[in-house]
Design an enzyme around this catalytic site. Structure first.
Site, PDB file in Angstrom:
ATOM      1  N   ASP A  67       0.793  -1.343   0.075  1.00 20.61           N
ATOM      2  CA  ASP A  67      -0.046  -0.062   0.091  1.00 20.61           C
ATOM      3  C   ASP A  67       0.808   1.188   0.026  1.00 20.61           C
ATOM      4  O   ASP A  67       2.185   1.271   0.154  1.00 20.61           O
ATOM      5  CB  ASP A  67      -0.927   0.043   1.148  1.00 20.61           C
ATOM      6  CG  ASP A  67      -0.460  -0.526   2.505  1.00 20.61           C
ATOM      7  OD1 ASP A  67       0.981  -0.488   2.461  1.00 20.61           O
ATOM      8  OD2 ASP A  67      -1.031  -0.766   3.473  1.00 20.61           O
ATOM      9  N   ASP A 135      -7.913  -2.333  14.208  1.00 20.26           N
ATOM     10  CA  ASP A 135      -9.279  -2.414  13.774  1.00 20.26           C
ATOM     11  C   ASP A 135      -9.396  -4.003  12.924  1.00 20.26           C
ATOM     12  O   ASP A 135     -10.287  -4.122  12.237  1.00 20.26           O
ATOM     13  CB  ASP A 135      -9.873  -1.393  12.907  1.00 20.26           C
ATOM     14  CG  ASP A 135      -9.203  -0.876  11.720  1.00 20.26           C
ATOM     15  OD1 ASP A 135      -8.079  -1.854  11.346  1.00 20.26           O
ATOM     16  OD2 ASP A 135      -9.320   0.103  11.070  1.00 20.26           O
ATOM     17  N   HIS A 137      -7.388  -4.388  10.169  1.00 19.90           N
ATOM     18  CA  HIS A 137      -7.083  -4.373   8.589  1.00 19.90           C
ATOM     19  C   HIS A 137      -5.895  -4.917   8.469  1.00 19.90           C
ATOM     20  O   HIS A 137      -5.158  -5.174   9.150  1.00 19.90           O
ATOM     21  CB  HIS A 137      -7.135  -2.994   8.432  1.00 19.90           C
ATOM     22  CG  HIS A 137      -5.895  -2.166   8.877  1.00 19.90           C
ATOM     23  ND1 HIS A 137      -6.365  -0.785   9.536  1.00 19.90           N
ATOM     24  CD2 HIS A 137      -4.555  -2.024   8.669  1.00 19.90           C
ATOM     25  CE1 HIS A 137      -4.927  -0.205   9.976  1.00 19.90           C
ATOM     26  NE2 HIS A 137      -4.173  -1.079   9.322  1.00 19.90           N
ATOM     27  N   GLU A 142      -9.576  -2.007   5.346  1.00 22.15           N
ATOM     28  CA  GLU A 142     -10.386  -1.370   6.367  1.00 22.15           C
ATOM     29  C   GLU A 142     -11.621  -2.277   6.715  1.00 22.15           C
ATOM     30  O   GLU A 142     -12.198  -3.069   5.649  1.00 22.15           O
ATOM     31  CB  GLU A 142     -10.817  -0.066   6.521  1.00 22.15           C
ATOM     32  CG  GLU A 142      -9.548   0.967   6.229  1.00 22.15           C
ATOM     33  CD  GLU A 142      -8.943   1.095   7.885  1.00 22.15           C
ATOM     34  OE1 GLU A 142      -9.030   0.141   8.542  1.00 22.15           O
ATOM     35  OE2 GLU A 142      -8.444   2.417   7.981  1.00 22.15           O
TER      36      GLU A 142
HETATM   37  C1  F6R Z   1       1.320  -1.514   5.884  1.00 21.48           C
HETATM   38  C2  F6R Z   1       0.229  -2.046   6.226  1.00 21.48           C
HETATM   39  C3  F6R Z   1      -0.867  -1.998   7.385  1.00 21.48           C
HETATM   40  C4  F6R Z   1       0.224  -2.307   8.721  1.00 21.48           C
HETATM   41  C5  F6R Z   1      -0.709  -2.110  10.094  1.00 21.48           C
HETATM   42  C6  F6R Z   1      -0.073  -2.077  11.290  1.00 21.48           C
HETATM   43  O1  F6R Z   1       2.028  -1.632   4.899  1.00 21.48           O
HETATM   44  O2  F6R Z   1      -0.140  -2.769   5.433  1.00 21.48           O
HETATM   45  O3  F6R Z   1      -1.722  -2.953   7.457  1.00 21.48           O
HETATM   46  O4  F6R Z   1       0.522  -3.366   8.888  1.00 21.48           O
HETATM   47  O5  F6R Z   1      -1.239  -0.805   9.868  1.00 21.48           O
HETATM   48  O6  F6R Z   1       0.985  -1.046  11.375  1.00 21.48           O
HETATM   49  P1  F6R Z   1       2.023  -1.268  12.411  1.00 21.48           P
HETATM   50  O7  F6R Z   1       2.995  -2.236  12.135  1.00 21.48           O
HETATM   51  O8  F6R Z   1       2.407   0.212  12.218  1.00 21.48           O
HETATM   52  O9  F6R Z   1       1.546  -1.152  13.718  1.00 21.48           O
END
Ligand code: F6R
Length: 241
Positions: A67, A135, A137, A142
């Protein structure tokens, strides 16, 4: 099917994820699906250390990232393009043209989504690295995202923007409101998945992913339908299992 591993420290969690990664990067022309955020940083550090100490080469490895934010240039210090270069690509011998990060810039983001999907058309990802949002995701899919989604533009939830404000001077107003993200169907095509989660704020999402119903309310729950998912946790993230 989940293989759940719990280790006491973030360093040990990263080492377990690296063991799974190392098996894959032994194959010279492997395809890696990569994530950003804080969770995989320790894994990337171990890949860099191994590249320097063992000479593991990435010259013929190709990568696709999950992403990218929209509304900030790829040169922004918090773009995922910058993150990947600073935390991995600049420190290994991967050719720039072998790396792919979705483009969140320009007037036609829908076209960017189609272009990214096209770039992956004939590719099977050997290992997909994932984190998980509080959440539920994965990538930026989401709650409510359909399971058959391909690369698409996502409105980020308030919760995700709040969680990520730590990277933007703790100011939620600076956190982009949208992102371009690989879809859930794209992620599920990977041969193998390694998901890293640490900290108490991930415990509910981790529980929902593993023991909850398969529901778009918790996008990560679709991983119950994947044949090969290694989940590496610390005790806080595993607390509700
Ligand atoms: C980032 C991504 C997100 C993160 C998630 C957790 O490329 O795909 O799904 O893996 O938001 O983020 P952290 O690791 O910062 O807690």
């Amino acid at each position: 099917m989940f293989n759940v591993i719990v280790r006491d420290t973030y360093d040990e969690v990263s080492s377990e994820a690296f063991k799974v990664m190392k098996e894959v990067v032994r194959k010279k022309n492997a395809v890696l699906g990569l994530a950003t955020g804080s969770s995989p940083i320790g894994l990337y550090k171990k890949m860099i250390a191994d590249h320097h100490s063992e000479g593991t080469s990435y010259k013929e490895i190709r990568t696709w990232n999950l992403d990218e934010y929209t509304g900030i240039p790829h040169t922004h210090d918090q773009s995922y393009y910058t993150f990947m270069h600073e935390n991995l690509f600049n420190h290994i011998d991967i050719p720039e043209e072998n790396t792919h990060v979705p483009c969140g810039e320009g007037d036609d983001l829908e076209q960017n989504c189609r272009d990214y999907e096209k770039s992956m058309e004939d590719v099977i990802v050997d290992i997909q690295v994932l984190g998980i949002g509080s959440d539920g995701h994965i990538a930026f899919n989401e709650p409510g995202t359909p399971f058959d989604s391909l690369t698409h533009i996502m409105d980020l939830t308030e919760q995700t923007r709040q969680d990520n404000a730590r990277f933007f001077d703790n100011d939620i107003d600076q956190v982009p409101t949208h992102a371009i993200t690989m879809g859930l169907a794209s992620i599920m095509r990977a041969r193998k998945i390694v998901l890293i989660a640490t900290g108490a704020n991930k415990a509910d999402a981790v529980y929902g992913m593993i023991h909850g119903p398969i529901t778009t309310d918790c996008p990560a729950s679709i991983l119950q339908a994947h044949p090969d998912v290694t989940v590496v946790l610390d005790p806080a993230a595993a607390a509700k299992l």
